[in-house]
Write an enzyme that holds these catalytic residues in place. Sequence first.
Site, mmCIF file in Angstrom:
data_model
loop_
_atom_site.group_PDB
_atom_site.id
_atom_site.type_symbol
_atom_site.label_atom_id
_atom_site.label_comp_id
_atom_site.label_asym_id
_atom_site.label_seq_id
_atom_site.Cartn_x
_atom_site.Cartn_y
_atom_site.Cartn_z
ATOM 1 N N LYS A 290 2.566 75.838 21.048
ATOM 2 C CA LYS A 290 3.298 77.100 21.080
ATOM 3 C C LYS A 290 2.523 78.093 21.956
ATOM 4 O O LYS A 290 1.325 78.270 21.817
ATOM 5 C CB LYS A 290 3.432 77.644 19.657
ATOM 6 C CG LYS A 290 4.622 78.537 19.423
ATOM 7 C CD LYS A 290 4.815 78.790 17.939
ATOM 8 C CE LYS A 290 6.094 79.572 17.700
ATOM 9 N NZ LYS A 290 6.311 79.825 16.258
ATOM 10 N N GLU A 374 14.865 79.660 1.779
ATOM 11 C CA GLU A 374 15.250 80.833 0.993
ATOM 12 C C GLU A 374 15.857 80.464 -0.356
ATOM 13 O O GLU A 374 15.635 81.157 -1.358
ATOM 14 C CB GLU A 374 16.223 81.708 1.788
ATOM 15 C CG GLU A 374 15.601 82.418 2.977
ATOM 16 C CD GLU A 374 15.500 81.551 4.225
ATOM 17 O OE1 GLU A 374 14.946 82.022 5.238
ATOM 18 O OE2 GLU A 374 15.993 80.398 4.181
ATOM 19 N N ARG A 402 21.435 83.197 2.876
ATOM 20 C CA ARG A 402 21.358 81.748 2.715
ATOM 21 C C ARG A 402 21.155 81.341 1.263
ATOM 22 O O ARG A 402 21.327 80.179 0.902
ATOM 23 C CB ARG A 402 20.207 81.193 3.565
ATOM 24 C CG ARG A 402 20.157 81.758 4.979
ATOM 25 C CD ARG A 402 19.215 81.001 5.851
ATOM 26 N NE ARG A 402 19.836 79.777 6.334
ATOM 27 C CZ ARG A 402 19.192 78.845 7.019
ATOM 28 N NH1 ARG A 402 17.912 78.972 7.253
ATOM 29 N NH2 ARG A 402 19.811 77.778 7.443
#
Length: 628
Positions: A290, A374, A402
């Site tokens: 990344k 979540e 969600r």
Amino acid sequence: MLIQRKDDNMKNMLDSYNNIDDLKKMSFKQLERLAEDIRNFLIDKVSKTGGHLASNLGVVELTLSLYRVFNLDEDKVVWDVGHQTYVHKILTGRKDKFDKLRQFGGISGFPKRCESEYDIFETGHSSTSISASLGMARARDLNKKKYHVISVIGDGALTGGMALEALNDVGDRKTDLIIILNDNQMSIGKNVGGLSTYLNRIRIDPKYNKFKEDFNDALRKTSIGNGLADSIRKIKSGIKQILVPGMFFEDMGIKYLGPIDGHNIKELTRVMSLAKEIKGPVLIHVVTQKGKGYKFAEENPDEFHGISAFNLETGKVSKISGNTYSKAFGDAIVKLASENEKIVGITAAMRDGTGLKDFSEKFPNRFFDVGIAEQHAVTFAAGMAQAGFRPIFAVYSTFLQRAYDQVLHDVCHQNLPVIFAIDRAGIVGNDGETHQGVFDLSYLSHMPNMTIVAPKSMGEVEYIMRWALKQDFPIAIRYPRGGDKINLSIQKEYTKGKWEVLRSEGDIAVIATGKMVATAVEVADKMKNMGINLSVINACFVKPIDKKLILELVKKGYKIVTLEDNVIHGGLGSLILEYINTIEKNGEIKVLNLGFEDKFIPHGNVDILYKLNYLDPDGVVKNILKIL
């Protein structure tokens, strides 16, 4: 600090790039040059507009290899989350539009079907790509078509329950599907070596797979052969458990290939080309870095995940923001947790964004990052509440969507004292439709036992949390991104369902909540200069509403204006209207509900979006004048 070219005499490959077909004609050396040019382009453009930089720098070679191997005019590529699709957008004809990346009227930071035929599926929340891709693959099969469907998903998104559900389904039906796992958390270790490469070459070689199928068929024709085949299978499985790192996927019925160096275009191209020939589902494990190519992003990938405009040479954000609601929440939970050892903090992979970093460092045993999950986070919080703790789940408004069923079924149904610290409520701006927090009042207000409270200023966050921790029922504390526009008084005492009257003037009452209270005060000042007085009421509680005060306003014949940064349907205004309709009235009561209409709000500067929706002070003034 752009990437230094090894050969500055070589032309800029990105300048001469026309379309995806060019990738198939380029040598690997040219593709490597193109990767450098794309990184320089991204660093330069995102430094001016802000955006998701680290994730995009990590997928440059992966994207180039993918589009070199597959035919995008037929094959379908679905990117999970979608914030790593800048390279995709560059390669599919939107390079010249990056000056307005994530700005109003410009290109989105996520896939948008209206932008390009190559944006196959719109994403913004994680863990959806495998499900969507599988749906496309099975539709392809029903239509008797032959194209490839590819899902690109990150290791973080793979922790989401939806992704695991999809994997289970993929392996069960053996649908032809290629899944690329972009792993940017693990370093490239021993598995990317001679043994792993050798094993992968054997396992993906078409001749090997054909021989394996023929050999198994021959063995199964006799009872002795059947027994021998079973023995071989058990021995092979045991060896693979030791040597092959992807047995989790293999056991689900998905052929695993990898790990592969995600920055080696030649190797990526070779593996992807061979994966095209394999029948059934295949997962290619690609390891990337990344932020690759930009020192500051490599060293601080989290900081450069989603970043505002920054200085190229120093990596520092150009404008340092002041205090925010996230910081006010973070400071408050640390202070309160030092007083109450039963307080626990929960996040779904958003520690820094929600302001929980200090809490996690000072109370590591009471901090729980459950990953991008979540639904699990909410029910996990319910379990802790049932056991006597005081869980505080810090979550962005758009992501709490969600876990709707878990909030309703596992928390509210049992009336458990879970506190939801809902960050980024209202308009968030440049991330657009998938991230605007304009639905939470609507999806929470109809849940029995739920109480919704909103601070009108950052200084109130601690006091609301103190009040919430004394209650024994579910509470949602809702606050916006950023800080306060104007200074307002700080309310320190709260009684459930009781509103705060800030001004009591004239016969028009503006009832506002949260961030919009400041707008209501500005509106009152503007209209006072026009000779019109307004009462301003802070609906600090959205649920329950202050029925006593509303009844008083109705009986006195006030015109009522409701103001919220939520969709009108099901929000504060709707709740007030519902109640007013139950009151016996002595005349017509005018009620004007102001909020967002029944539509998705695009990306763009927050001030522009409020203005376009007539929710800025001038827009509200114009709307109020209509009812006079």
